[in-house]
Structures are given as C-alpha cells and as structure tokens.
Design a protein around this motif. Structure first.
Motif, PDB file in Angstrom:
ATOM      1  N   GLU A 374       0.767  -1.171   0.213  1.00 41.91           N
ATOM      2  CA  GLU A 374      -0.154  -0.136  -0.057  1.00 41.91           C
ATOM      3  C   GLU A 374       0.850   1.270  -0.465  1.00 41.91           C
ATOM      4  O   GLU A 374       0.625   2.719  -0.915  1.00 41.91           O
ATOM      5  CB  GLU A 374      -0.663  -0.173   1.405  1.00 41.91           C
ATOM      6  CG  GLU A 374      -2.058   0.680   0.998  1.00 41.91           C
ATOM      7  CD  GLU A 374      -2.973   0.483   1.953  1.00 41.91           C
ATOM      8  OE1 GLU A 374      -4.186   0.855   2.608  1.00 41.91           O
ATOM      9  OE2 GLU A 374      -4.023  -0.861   1.761  1.00 41.91           O
ATOM     10  N   ALA A 375       2.200   1.170   0.621  1.00 50.45           N
ATOM     11  CA  ALA A 375       2.768   2.328   0.574  1.00 50.45           C
ATOM     12  C   ALA A 375       3.452   2.586  -0.718  1.00 50.45           C
ATOM     13  O   ALA A 375       3.735   3.440  -0.735  1.00 50.45           O
ATOM     14  CB  ALA A 375       4.191   2.045   1.706  1.00 50.45           C
ATOM     15  N   ILE A 378       0.141   3.317  -6.237  1.00 45.26           N
ATOM     16  CA  ILE A 378      -1.177   4.764  -6.087  1.00 45.26           C
ATOM     17  C   ILE A 378      -1.907   4.246  -7.133  1.00 45.26           C
ATOM     18  O   ILE A 378      -1.151   3.562  -8.133  1.00 45.26           O
ATOM     19  CB  ILE A 378      -0.780   5.819  -5.083  1.00 45.26           C
ATOM     20  CG1 ILE A 378      -1.725   6.259  -5.062  1.00 45.26           C
ATOM     21  CG2 ILE A 378       0.056   6.839  -6.867  1.00 45.26           C
ATOM     22  CD1 ILE A 378      -1.780   8.314  -4.624  1.00 45.26           C
ATOM     23  N   LYS A 383       4.136   3.170  -7.118  1.00 46.41           N
ATOM     24  CA  LYS A 383       4.725   4.468  -7.660  1.00 46.41           C
ATOM     25  C   LYS A 383       5.968   4.307  -8.227  1.00 46.41           C
ATOM     26  O   LYS A 383       7.256   3.168  -8.603  1.00 46.41           O
ATOM     27  CB  LYS A 383       5.159   4.912  -6.584  1.00 46.41           C
ATOM     28  CG  LYS A 383       3.421   5.746  -5.336  1.00 46.41           C
ATOM     29  CD  LYS A 383       4.060   5.810  -3.898  1.00 46.41           C
ATOM     30  CE  LYS A 383       3.254   5.923  -3.088  1.00 46.41           C
ATOM     31  NZ  LYS A 383       3.655   6.745  -1.736  1.00 46.41           N
ATOM     32  N   THR A 410       3.084   6.408 -12.648  1.00 49.40           N
ATOM     33  CA  THR A 410       2.491   7.894 -11.688  1.00 49.40           C
ATOM     34  C   THR A 410       1.282   8.771 -11.819  1.00 49.40           C
ATOM     35  O   THR A 410       0.488   9.200 -11.406  1.00 49.40           O
ATOM     36  CB  THR A 410       3.402   8.025 -10.031  1.00 49.40           C
ATOM     37  OG1 THR A 410       3.830   6.257 -10.299  1.00 49.40           O
ATOM     38  CG2 THR A 410       2.655   8.461  -9.402  1.00 49.40           C
ATOM     39  N   LEU A 417      -1.826  12.233  -5.579  1.00 49.85           N
ATOM     40  CA  LEU A 417       0.073  11.469  -5.369  1.00 49.85           C
ATOM     41  C   LEU A 417      -0.834  11.617  -3.268  1.00 49.85           C
ATOM     42  O   LEU A 417      -1.361  11.896  -2.950  1.00 49.85           O
ATOM     43  CB  LEU A 417       0.112  12.792  -4.623  1.00 49.85           C
ATOM     44  CG  LEU A 417       1.692  12.512  -6.307  1.00 49.85           C
ATOM     45  CD1 LEU A 417       2.678  14.357  -6.263  1.00 49.85           C
ATOM     46  CD2 LEU A 417       2.516  11.605  -6.499  1.00 49.85           C
ATOM     47  N   ASP A 418       0.765  10.925  -2.548  1.00 49.37           N
ATOM     48  CA  ASP A 418       0.425  10.660  -1.336  1.00 49.37           C
ATOM     49  C   ASP A 418       0.937  11.629  -1.016  1.00 49.37           C
ATOM     50  O   ASP A 418       2.300  12.363  -1.691  1.00 49.37           O
ATOM     51  CB  ASP A 418       1.471   9.549  -0.391  1.00 49.37           C
ATOM     52  CG  ASP A 418       0.192   8.089  -0.891  1.00 49.37           C
ATOM     53  OD1 ASP A 418      -1.137   8.523  -1.044  1.00 49.37           O
ATOM     54  OD2 ASP A 418       0.946   6.728  -0.920  1.00 49.37           O
ATOM     55  N   GLU A 419       1.005  12.414   0.067  1.00 54.24           N
ATOM     56  CA  GLU A 419       1.230  13.880   0.720  1.00 54.24           C
ATOM     57  C   GLU A 419       3.045  13.333   1.011  1.00 54.24           C
ATOM     58  O   GLU A 419       3.783  14.582   0.166  1.00 54.24           O
ATOM     59  CB  GLU A 419       0.488  13.584   2.244  1.00 54.24           C
ATOM     60  CG  GLU A 419       1.089  14.948   3.294  1.00 54.24           C
ATOM     61  CD  GLU A 419       0.049  16.035   2.545  1.00 54.24           C
ATOM     62  OE1 GLU A 419       0.372  17.894   1.859  1.00 54.24           O
ATOM     63  OE2 GLU A 419      -1.614  15.852   1.936  1.00 54.24           O
ATOM     64  N   GLU A 420       3.001  12.427   1.239  1.00 55.60           N
ATOM     65  CA  GLU A 420       5.148  12.600   1.221  1.00 55.60           C
ATOM     66  C   GLU A 420       5.343  12.485   0.052  1.00 55.60           C
ATOM     67  O   GLU A 420       6.352  12.647  -0.402  1.00 55.60           O
ATOM     68  CB  GLU A 420       5.599  11.252   1.557  1.00 55.60           C
ATOM     69  CG  GLU A 420       5.300  10.009   1.435  1.00 55.60           C
ATOM     70  CD  GLU A 420       4.391   9.666   2.030  1.00 55.60           C
ATOM     71  OE1 GLU A 420       3.280  10.144   1.546  1.00 55.60           O
ATOM     72  OE2 GLU A 420       3.925   7.590   0.628  1.00 55.60           O
ATOM     73  N   ASP A 421       4.898  12.757  -1.118  1.00 58.08           N
ATOM     74  CA  ASP A 421       5.468  12.313  -2.247  1.00 58.08           C
ATOM     75  C   ASP A 421       5.031  13.783  -3.334  1.00 58.08           C
ATOM     76  O   ASP A 421       5.313  13.715  -4.872  1.00 58.08           O
ATOM     77  CB  ASP A 421       4.975  11.485  -3.683  1.00 58.08           C
ATOM     78  CG  ASP A 421       4.989   9.882  -3.180  1.00 58.08           C
ATOM     79  OD1 ASP A 421       6.017  10.022  -2.720  1.00 58.08           O
ATOM     80  OD2 ASP A 421       3.971   8.962  -2.994  1.00 58.08           O
ATOM     81  N   THR A 440       2.041  15.576 -10.066  1.00 58.94           N
ATOM     82  CA  THR A 440       2.213  14.416 -10.271  1.00 58.94           C
ATOM     83  C   THR A 440       3.715  14.271 -11.522  1.00 58.94           C
ATOM     84  O   THR A 440       4.338  13.545 -12.117  1.00 58.94           O
ATOM     85  CB  THR A 440       1.682  13.746 -10.955  1.00 58.94           C
ATOM     86  OG1 THR A 440       0.439  13.854 -12.024  1.00 58.94           O
ATOM     87  CG2 THR A 440       0.294  12.579 -10.003  1.00 58.94           C
TER      88      THR A 440
END
Ligand code: GP9
Ligand code: MN
Length: 617
Positions: A374-375, A378, A383, A410, A417-421, A440
């Motif tokens: 999951e991490a 996306i 990713k 991606t 996107l996840d926050e950290e990306d 992105t």
C-alpha cells in the motif's frame, strides 16, 4: 398528465412505435448538438445530424412488431431503454475522450484508464433529463389498453419507408465525402454524416470483418510493402552509429506533455531535472502524440513497430498474435541485443503478456516482480520512485547489450499522490485535474533524477543511450480551459495542436546536446534511434522517419485522419493555416490528406491482414 394519457391511449400500434422512435431521435439529436462538440457544422452538416438517425431508428423500433401481430410493449420499451443507455454511454465516453465508443474499446474496458476512477466526475445533474421520458412512457405504455395491432400491409410499408430513409442518408453522406466509408477512422465525420446509430452499426460490421481479413490475404498482398521503404538519406551521417553498441534505456513518461518542459508554476520549474537533461541531449520539442484508443499501448506499438495504431481499440488487444518486425527483433538480428520490458502493473493489462511475446521481448518484469505494498503504490500500481529503485538490480543482471523499456505509471489521470510525494505546490487554475497534474509531473521528473543517480552509482550510466518520451496527452480536451489558464494562452486550434506535443529526449552521455526542431511523432522514434545505433533503416516496413533528416514536407499524421504539415493543420475536414489558425481553402491540405489516407490504410492493411508474416522466411 391525465389528458396526455388520454391522447396516448388513442395511439395505434404504428403511431405508438413512431412516438417512441421520435423520442429517441429527439434525444439523439440533442445529445449530438449539445453533448458532442461536433465542431463547426455547416447547414448541410446540421441537416445530416438531424436526419441521419431517422431511418435506422425506425427500422430498429419496428422490431417491436415485426414478429407478432401487435406491438410488443416490452420490446418497445426495452429498445427505448437500451437506446438511451447507449446514448448516455456515448455521452460519458465523449466527455472524457472527445471520441466515440467503438466495439473493440468495450472489450478493453478494463484497460481504459480514467473512466473507471472518475465516472462520477463525468456525470452532471442535467443528465437526469435524458431519462425522464422513460418513466412517463413506461408508466403510460404498460397501462395502455387500446388496440395496438399492426396490419401486415402497414408493416411492409413501414419497412420500406425506413430503408428508404437509410438509403437517402447513405447518399447524402457520400455527397458530403466520397471517402466517408474508407475513412471510417474519422469517427466525428462518420457520426456527423450518418448519425450516431448508423455509426455504431457500421463500427460493429467492421469489427466482425476484421478477424476474417488474415484468411483473405495472400503473400501477393505483401508485395505492396516492398514499395514502402524509406528514402535513403545521406544527411547527418555524422550521427550515424554514435550510440552503437550501447545499452538502450527507453523510458515512457506517462501522460507527459511537452508544455511542462521549462515551464514554471508559482515561480518554480515543474521539471527541473528534465530541463537540465535536455541541455546535454538531443531534444525534440515538436513531437506529437499520435495515439488513439490504445493510449500507452499505442505509444508502445509505435515505438517498437513504427506502425500506426488502429483507429479503434488497441493492437495489443485486437491483434496480439501477429508477426511484427519489431525493435527487439531488429536489434537481436542486427546487433544481438537482449530485450526486456519493465512495468509495475499487472502482466495482463493491455494484454501485454501476450503482445510482448510477439514483439520479441526476452523478459517482462511486471507487478509480480516488484514489492508492491500500500505504501509503495497508488492509482494503477507501483509508484515511479520505488519502481525505478527496484528495477536497478534487474537491469544490472541483464545480458549486454540490452534494450530495456521502462514504463512509468504515477503521472496518470486523475493524477493522485500521497502527501509525502508532493514536491511542488499545485497550480491554481479552475481545474483541479490541471492543478494536480503539475504535482504528478514533478514527481515523475524527480523519479527520473533518482533513477539516473542510481544508474551512475551502479556504473550503468556511461555506456547507455537514453530515450525519454511522453506517451500521450495527460490533460484531455475536457480540461483544456484549465490548461489555457495555466499557460495563459487562448483556446484555438493552433494552441490545441501545440498542446498535443510530447517531450522526446535522447541522451547519450558524452555527446553534445542539440535541439532538433523537426516536426514528427512517436512513430518516428524507432528510425531515429536506429540511425544513432548505426543500423540502416531500409526495408523495415516503417512508417516513421529519421527525425534528424525528416523531410519537412511530410505531414505528421494522426489516427483520425487529421494531420499537421509544415504550414497547415487539418482537423475535422477543415484546413487551417498553421501560423495563425485561420481557416483556408481545403485544397491547400488535399495533397497531404492523400498521403495520410494512403499511410493509414496501408498500416491497417498490414495489421488486419497480418501481412508481415509473409516477410519472414
Ligand atoms: C497501465 C498504464 C497506463 O499499465 O500503461 O495506461 P494508459 O491508460 O495510459 O493507457
Ligand atoms: Mn499512458
């Protein structure tokens, strides 16, 4: 309402059928005029849109009584329901893709990015109006008690009138363009000329005919291919073979459009790494997206085979068992290259597992070869950053020289996107999709920088030739307003065409950079690369041209028959001057339109007839 019902009660069988047919006709016309942005229609076009569907709608509705003495209410209502459903499906598809549904695209629906994740976004409250009549007609119809028998004679007359309407429609369509049926890939022209329903019927007929074609053609049909070889050129021989023997690392940049290059948002570069890279690379800023319904798979097809994609559906899905004179095969035959492809999605997506075999790849690293949690994933899959990181050890192990094609993922609609990306602030236009696209696109840029760093660390950078290419547009016409706001450009044909440009960067470590302004398309990548590798591009049945020597008068051809020449833009059968987008006499475009017609039909002939099987001993 009660009075309306009384009137309804009085209708005879034929009148009832005519009523339902005209309701569906009305909805078709409204959707055609309001829902489809069928550009610039003349009075004759409007007339064709108005009348085109009448004959076939009547004929279809007649199925409610052809096999019985009276109108079968269930069939009649069912036809209205199905007709409305098809209309709505067409509308939703059009809203995103600015295109019409084809039968093959339905069979690849799992692969049609965008729609599944965001169908809700494409719907509007107004759409309910399309269904209101169903409740009224439904409730009236099933309460109706009066006689709805259709006498035999009337049936015959009904069929005759309907078929006459169809004949007239065909005649009118042919008056509009004699090429209408041979240019069926121009779906807008089809829908405008023969109406939506006839278009669907013709499309179904073509899809049924396609699988039969390889059985009909013979070796003699392949002879035409011999004539189709690229002219030899002695220009730019200084570059012939400059990348000879190097490992090829080709990266498809998902949905990357050229406008992001050197573009700043809130004072920050969107693609700082690529902007630097192009200074030491061959950079081609005028390369156009030529993909159709096969999106990424169409781009891959053009890169590997230099054939045009199909007008409907993807070759990966429709003709994956064909013989292809592909890049992996050419590289193996000429220079003993090993070929591998890397992509962090399911093996079966776009039917890649089957198609890559035919294209001659020795190895396909797919989702199952990556650690996808999951991490690390996306949207469609892994990713890009973990994808590149995890690809390094696989690349290290490849037999050399190798051709590695890496497909990023991606930067794909709806651009999540996840926050950290998130490494750059979103843009600030009225379109969220456009705003997110910036983030992105930056993520993709950063992932490539990281990949290059890792390759350098592992000593794999120096002896490689890199090809980076945007596979197709990311921001569809639906979001064009946001894009024009971002770029501070007005919406017009010239800017629209410019927005179809995708970046193409060929980086050879140690080789000085150069911006090549030739106009071209993704289809031209293969001959260009072969030139650098020192492989002569003769007799490759290639529709692409070497971009270093490309004849400027040769048009860049798109799958719907539109094209771009040095001076003109041809779209939806209108010829524009490229410089300022002014409409000019169609005669200016005719010579190029013939080239487009010829190339597209020959490419289709090769694919549908599986003609390249005859070129192998
Ligand atoms: C999915 C990726 C994206 O594997 O190739 O597909 P697209 O929707 O761009 O064709
Ligand atoms: Mn893609």
């Amino acid at each position: 309402m009660r009075n309306l019902y009384k009137l309804f009660e009085k209708l005879t069988g034929i009148q009832l059928t005519l009523l339902v047919a005209s309701i569906l006709w009305g909805k078709t016309v409204i959707v055609s005029f309001v829902g489809f942005n069928l550009s610039n229609h003349s009075i004759f076009d409007s007339f064709l849109i108005l009348t085109g569907s009448i004959g076939s709608l009547l004929l279809a509705m007649g199925f409610s009584f052809y096999f019985g003495q009276k109108v079968n209410k269930f069939i009649l209502f069912g036809l209205l329901l199905v007709g409305t459903g098809v209309l709505y499906g067409d509308l939703l598809y059009y809203r995103f893709y600015n295109d019409f549904v084809t039968l093959p695209v339905l069979f690849q629906f799992d692969n049609v990015g965008g729609l599944s994740a965001s169908t809700l976004e494409l719907m509007s409250w107004w759409d309910i109006l399309l269904f209101v009549d169903l409740f009224i007609i439904g409730s009236f119809l099933f309460r109706k008690k009066s006689d709805i028998t259709v006498p035999k004679q009337r049936k015959r007359k009904y069929v005759m009138v309907s078929t006459s309407f169809i004949m007239i429609t065909i005649c009118f369509a042919l008056i509009k363009s004699v090429h209408i049926f041979s240019e069926s890939y121009d779906r807008e022209q089809m829908v405008k000329s023969i109406g939506l329903l006839n278009y669907h019927l013709y499309d179904i007929a073509l899809s049924i005919k396609a699988p039969l074609q390889p059985l009909i053609v013979t070796e003699a049909d392949a002879d035409v291919l011999e004539d189709y070889t690229q002219p030899k050129s002695s220009e730019r021989m200084d570059l012939f073979g400059v990348a000879e023997g190097r490992n090829i690392i080709l990266i498809t940049l998902e949905s990357m459009q050229n406008f992001v290059i050197d573009h700043k948002v809130n004072g920050e570069e969107v693609t700082p790494f690529l902007n630097e890279l192009i200074k030491d690379s061959f950079y081609f800023p005028q390369i156009y997206d030529q993909t159709a319904q096969g999106k990424t798979s169409d781009a891959e097809l053009m890169i590997d085979t230099s054939l045009y994609p199909l007008a409907s559906g993807s070759v990966f899905v429709r003709k994956p068992e064909n013989t292809f004179n592909s890049l992996p095969h050419l590289l193996k035959e000429n220079k003993d290259y090993y070929s591998a492809v890397f992509h962090g999605n399911d093996r079966t997506f776009w039917n890649r597992d089957v198609m890559y075999e035919s294209l001659g790849y020795d190895k396909f690293y797919s989702k199952e070869d990556y650690t996808v949690t999951e991490a690390t994933s996306i949207n469609y899959g892994i990713k890009d950053i973990p994808f590149f990181k995890q690809s390094i050890p696989y690349l290290e192990d490849l037999p050399k020289p190798y051709y590695a094609k890496l497909i990023t993922l991606t930067n794909h609609f709806p651009f999540l996107l996840d926050e950290e990306d998130i490494f750059i602030d979103e843009a600030d236009t009225g379109e969220d999709v456009v705003n997110r696209y910036i983030t992105t696109a930056r993520y993709l840029d950063q992932s490539i920088e990281l990949f290059f760093d890792k390759l350098k660390e592992a000593g794999m950078y120096e002896n490689a030739v890199f090809v980076l290419v945007g596979d197709h547009y990311g921001i569809s016409e639906k979001y064009e307003k946001g894009l024009s706001e971002l770029l501070d450009e007005e919406i017009n044909i010239a800017n629209h065409m410019k927005q179809q440009q995708v970046p193409l960067i060929i980086h050879i470590p140690g080789q000085a950079g150069e911006t090549i302004t030739a106009q071209g398309g993704i289809i031209d990548i293969r001959p260009t690369l072969l030139h650098l590798l020192g492989i002569s591009a003769d007799h490759h049945y290639s529709f692409g041209h070497n971009l270093f020597t490309r004849d400027r008068s040769h048009p860049v051809i798109f799958r719907d028959g539109s094209f771009l020449s040095e001076d003109y833009i041809y779209k939806n059968n209108i010829c524009y001057r490229k410089e300022d987008g002014e409409v000019v006499n169609t005669k200016n475009c005719e010579v190029y339109a013939d080239v487009a017609r010829q190339e597209l039909s020959l490419s289709d002939h090769i694919i549908f007839g599986d003609l390249l099987r005859f070129t192998y001993d």
